[in-house]
Design an enzyme around this catalytic site. Structure first.
Site, PDB file in Angstrom:
ATOM      1  N   ARG A  82       0.645   8.740 -10.742  1.00 58.15           N
ATOM      2  CA  ARG A  82       0.473   7.554  -9.890  1.00 58.15           C
ATOM      3  C   ARG A  82       1.174   6.336 -10.491  1.00 58.15           C
ATOM      4  O   ARG A  82       1.680   5.480  -9.763  1.00 58.15           O
ATOM      5  CB  ARG A  82      -1.011   7.266  -9.685  1.00 58.15           C
ATOM      6  CG  ARG A  82      -1.709   8.273  -8.786  1.00 58.15           C
ATOM      7  CD  ARG A  82      -3.208   7.974  -8.689  1.00 58.15           C
ATOM      8  NE  ARG A  82      -3.472   6.682  -8.077  1.00 58.15           N
ATOM      9  CZ  ARG A  82      -3.560   6.469  -6.760  1.00 58.15           C
ATOM     10  NH1 ARG A  82      -3.386   7.483  -5.916  1.00 58.15           N
ATOM     11  NH2 ARG A  82      -3.825   5.280  -6.278  1.00 58.15           N
ATOM     12  N   ARG A 118       1.394  -4.701   6.600  1.00 62.98           N
ATOM     13  CA  ARG A 118       0.681  -3.707   5.801  1.00 62.98           C
ATOM     14  C   ARG A 118       1.465  -2.408   5.837  1.00 62.98           C
ATOM     15  O   ARG A 118       1.763  -1.863   6.903  1.00 62.98           O
ATOM     16  CB  ARG A 118      -0.734  -3.471   6.310  1.00 62.98           C
ATOM     17  CG  ARG A 118      -1.408  -2.366   5.481  1.00 62.98           C
ATOM     18  CD  ARG A 118      -2.882  -2.418   5.452  1.00 62.98           C
ATOM     19  NE  ARG A 118      -3.355  -1.568   4.355  1.00 62.98           N
ATOM     20  CZ  ARG A 118      -4.522  -1.653   3.776  1.00 62.98           C
ATOM     21  NH1 ARG A 118      -5.363  -2.586   4.156  1.00 62.98           N
ATOM     22  NH2 ARG A 118      -4.864  -0.854   2.794  1.00 62.98           N
ATOM     23  N   SER A 135      -8.658  -5.179   4.228  1.00 64.33           N
ATOM     24  CA  SER A 135      -8.851  -5.002   2.791  1.00 64.33           C
ATOM     25  C   SER A 135      -9.169  -6.293   2.040  1.00 64.33           C
ATOM     26  O   SER A 135      -8.659  -6.521   0.944  1.00 64.33           O
ATOM     27  CB  SER A 135      -7.628  -4.302   2.163  1.00 64.33           C
ATOM     28  OG  SER A 135      -7.528  -2.979   2.632  1.00 64.33           O
ATOM     29  N   GLY A 175       0.510   5.130  -4.802  1.00 63.11           N
ATOM     30  CA  GLY A 175      -0.049   6.379  -5.311  1.00 63.11           C
ATOM     31  C   GLY A 175       0.383   7.578  -4.499  1.00 63.11           C
ATOM     32  O   GLY A 175       0.760   8.629  -5.041  1.00 63.11           O
ATOM     33  N   SER A 199      -6.500  -6.102  -6.385  1.00 61.90           N
ATOM     34  CA  SER A 199      -7.684  -6.672  -5.760  1.00 61.90           C
ATOM     35  C   SER A 199      -8.884  -6.640  -6.690  1.00 61.90           C
ATOM     36  O   SER A 199      -8.895  -5.942  -7.712  1.00 61.90           O
ATOM     37  CB  SER A 199      -8.024  -5.908  -4.474  1.00 61.90           C
ATOM     38  OG  SER A 199      -8.643  -4.669  -4.781  1.00 61.90           O
ATOM     39  N   THR A 200      -9.928  -7.378  -6.325  1.00 57.73           N
ATOM     40  CA  THR A 200     -11.169  -7.367  -7.099  1.00 57.73           C
ATOM     41  C   THR A 200     -11.793  -5.979  -7.094  1.00 57.73           C
ATOM     42  O   THR A 200     -12.547  -5.627  -8.000  1.00 57.73           O
ATOM     43  CB  THR A 200     -12.168  -8.384  -6.525  1.00 57.73           C
ATOM     44  OG1 THR A 200     -12.290  -8.187  -5.108  1.00 57.73           O
ATOM     45  CG2 THR A 200     -11.709  -9.813  -6.782  1.00 57.73           C
ATOM     46  N   ASP A 243       0.835  -1.206   0.000  1.00 53.94           N
ATOM     47  CA  ASP A 243       0.000   0.000   0.000  1.00 53.94           C
ATOM     48  C   ASP A 243       0.870   1.256   0.000  1.00 53.94           C
ATOM     49  O   ASP A 243       1.927   1.288   0.632  1.00 53.94           O
ATOM     50  CB  ASP A 243      -0.900  -0.003   1.248  1.00 53.94           C
ATOM     51  CG  ASP A 243      -2.098   0.907   1.097  1.00 53.94           C
ATOM     52  OD1 ASP A 243      -2.318   1.457  -0.005  1.00 53.94           O
ATOM     53  OD2 ASP A 243      -2.833   1.084   2.089  1.00 53.94           O
ATOM     54  N   GLY A 244       0.428   2.279  -0.720  1.00 57.30           N
ATOM     55  CA  GLY A 244       1.089   3.571  -0.671  1.00 57.30           C
ATOM     56  C   GLY A 244       1.786   3.992  -1.952  1.00 57.30           C
ATOM     57  O   GLY A 244       2.442   5.040  -1.983  1.00 57.30           O
ATOM     58  N   ASN A 260     -10.010  -3.152  -7.172  1.00 56.23           N
ATOM     59  CA  ASN A 260      -9.153  -2.204  -7.897  1.00 56.23           C
ATOM     60  C   ASN A 260      -9.668  -1.859  -9.291  1.00 56.23           C
ATOM     61  O   ASN A 260      -9.248  -0.856  -9.884  1.00 56.23           O
ATOM     62  CB  ASN A 260      -7.714  -2.723  -7.995  1.00 56.23           C
ATOM     63  CG  ASN A 260      -6.950  -2.639  -6.692  1.00 56.23           C
ATOM     64  OD1 ASN A 260      -5.972  -3.346  -6.492  1.00 56.23           O
ATOM     65  ND2 ASN A 260      -7.375  -1.784  -5.778  1.00 56.23           N
ATOM     66  N   ARG A 314      -6.416  -1.640   7.895  1.00 56.58           N
ATOM     67  CA  ARG A 314      -7.523  -2.347   7.253  1.00 56.58           C
ATOM     68  C   ARG A 314      -7.033  -3.700   6.765  1.00 56.58           C
ATOM     69  O   ARG A 314      -5.894  -3.840   6.339  1.00 56.58           O
ATOM     70  CB  ARG A 314      -8.053  -1.563   6.042  1.00 56.58           C
ATOM     71  CG  ARG A 314      -8.736  -0.274   6.367  1.00 56.58           C
ATOM     72  CD  ARG A 314      -9.439   0.283   5.118  1.00 56.58           C
ATOM     73  NE  ARG A 314      -8.510   0.529   4.017  1.00 56.58           N
ATOM     74  CZ  ARG A 314      -7.824   1.664   3.856  1.00 56.58           C
ATOM     75  NH1 ARG A 314      -7.964   2.656   4.735  1.00 56.58           N
ATOM     76  NH2 ARG A 314      -6.999   1.813   2.831  1.00 56.58           N
TER      77      ARG A 314
END
Length: 250
Positions: A37, A195, A203, A27, A69-70, A24-25, A72, A201
Site C-alpha cells: 500500500r 473525489r 468523508s 491503496g 484525516s483524523t 482516494d484510491g 486515518n 462519500r
C-alpha cells in the site's frame, strides 16, 4: 457563473477559483498491481506534484487536498508509520515544487498530534513559501471537519468568556464571523470538490465550507488522475447552473 474567477483558458472554459480534492484510491491502486500500500501512497504523492503545477498554470486560486484525516490514525501501525515517513520526505520536496510554480503553502487540521519534527516541517513549509503570489495550495492533515467545527466553537467560546461578551453579543454571532474561527479562515469556499476512486462519500471533509459546492465523482484512482481528468471535472462544473438556494434562471 458565480464564485468563478475571470480566467478563461485557451479552450474557452472558466476556471473555478477554489478546487478541493479527496485523494482516494492509493491503496487499491497498489493492491491491483500486487504492490505494498505504501507504494500507492508514494505514487499518489507524485500525482499530487503534477496536479499542483497543472492547477497553478490553469489559474486556480486555491487548491485544497485531503491528505490525512483524523480517522486515518485507525489504520494499521505499519501503514500510519509509512505515511509519516512519506510525509517527512515530501514536505521537503513540496517546498521546491511550490517555489517552482510561485505557490503558497498552507496546512489545515490539528497539527499537535504529529511528532515535533513534522510540526516544525509544516511551519517551515508555510514560512518558506509565504511570499509566493500565485495559487495557494492547502494540505489538510489530521483534518476532520467535525473536529474543526468543535475546535472553532471552543476558540470562540474562550474568546467570548475572556472578553466578557454579553448574551446579546453572543446571539449576534453571524455565519461570516464564525467562519473566521475555522481552519480555512480567510479562504473562499470551494467551488468544486473532486473525489477520486468512485466513492460517494463526503468523508468529514469541509462540511461547513462545501454547503453549496458542486461535487464531481470520478472512478479514476488518485495515482492515475491527471490533467485530462482534471479538465473533465472542470468541464462538468462549467455545465452546472449554481443557484445557491435560489431559483433556476430562465
Amino acid at each position: 457563473m458565480e464564485n468563478v474567477n475571470d480566467i478563461i483558458d485557451n479552450e474557452g472554459r472558466s476556471i473555478p477559483d477554489h478546487i478541493a480534492i479527496i485523494l482516494d484510491g492509493n491503496g487499491r491502486w497498489a493492491q491491483r498491481r500486487g504492490l505494498p500500500r505504501a507504494m500507492g501512497h508514494k505514487q499518489g504523492c507524485e500525482t499530487l506534484e503534477t496536479i499542483i503545477g497543472d492547477c497553478a498554470k490553469l489559474g486556480v486560486k486555491y487548491l485544497t487536498v485531503y491528505g490525512f484525516s483524523t480517522e486515518n490514525w485507525k489504520r494499521s501501525e505499519e501503514e500510519v508509520g509509512a505515511l509519516m515517513k512519506l510525509f517527512r520526505f515530501y514536505m521537503v520536496k513540496l517546498v521546491k515544487v511550490a517555489n517552482e510554480h510561485n505557490v503558497r503553502l498552507r496546512m489545515i487540521g490539528e497539527k499537535s498530534r504529529f511528532a515535533p519534527d513534522i510540526q516544525e516541517g509544516i511551519t517551515r513549509l508555510e514560512n518558506e513559501t509565504r511570499d509566493n503570489t500565485g495559487m495557494t495550495f492547502v494540505f489538510a492533515v489530521n483534518y476532520g471537519s467535525r473536529d474543526e467545527i468543535v475546535r472553532a466553537i471552543r476558540k470562540y467560546t474562550i474568546e467570548a468568556l475572556k472578553s466578557g461578551k454579553s448574551e446579546e453579543e453572543i446571539e449576534a454571532l453571524t455565519e461570516q464571523e464564525f467562519a473566521g474561527y475555522l481552519d480555512t479562515a480567510g479562504m473562499p469556499d470551494p467551488d468544486l470538490v473532486i473525489r477520486t476512486s468512485g466513492e460517494f462519500r463526503i468523508s468529514n471533509y469541509l462540511l461547513w465550507q462545501s454547503a453549496y459546492t458542486e461535487y464531481y465523482i470520478t472512478p479514476v484512482l488518485w495515482p492515475d488522475f491527471n490533467k485530462a481528468e482534471l479538465l473533465k471535472a472542470i468541464d462538468d462544473f462549467n455545465g452546472r447552473e449554481r443557484r445557491f438556494g435560489g431559483r433556476l434562471k430562465k
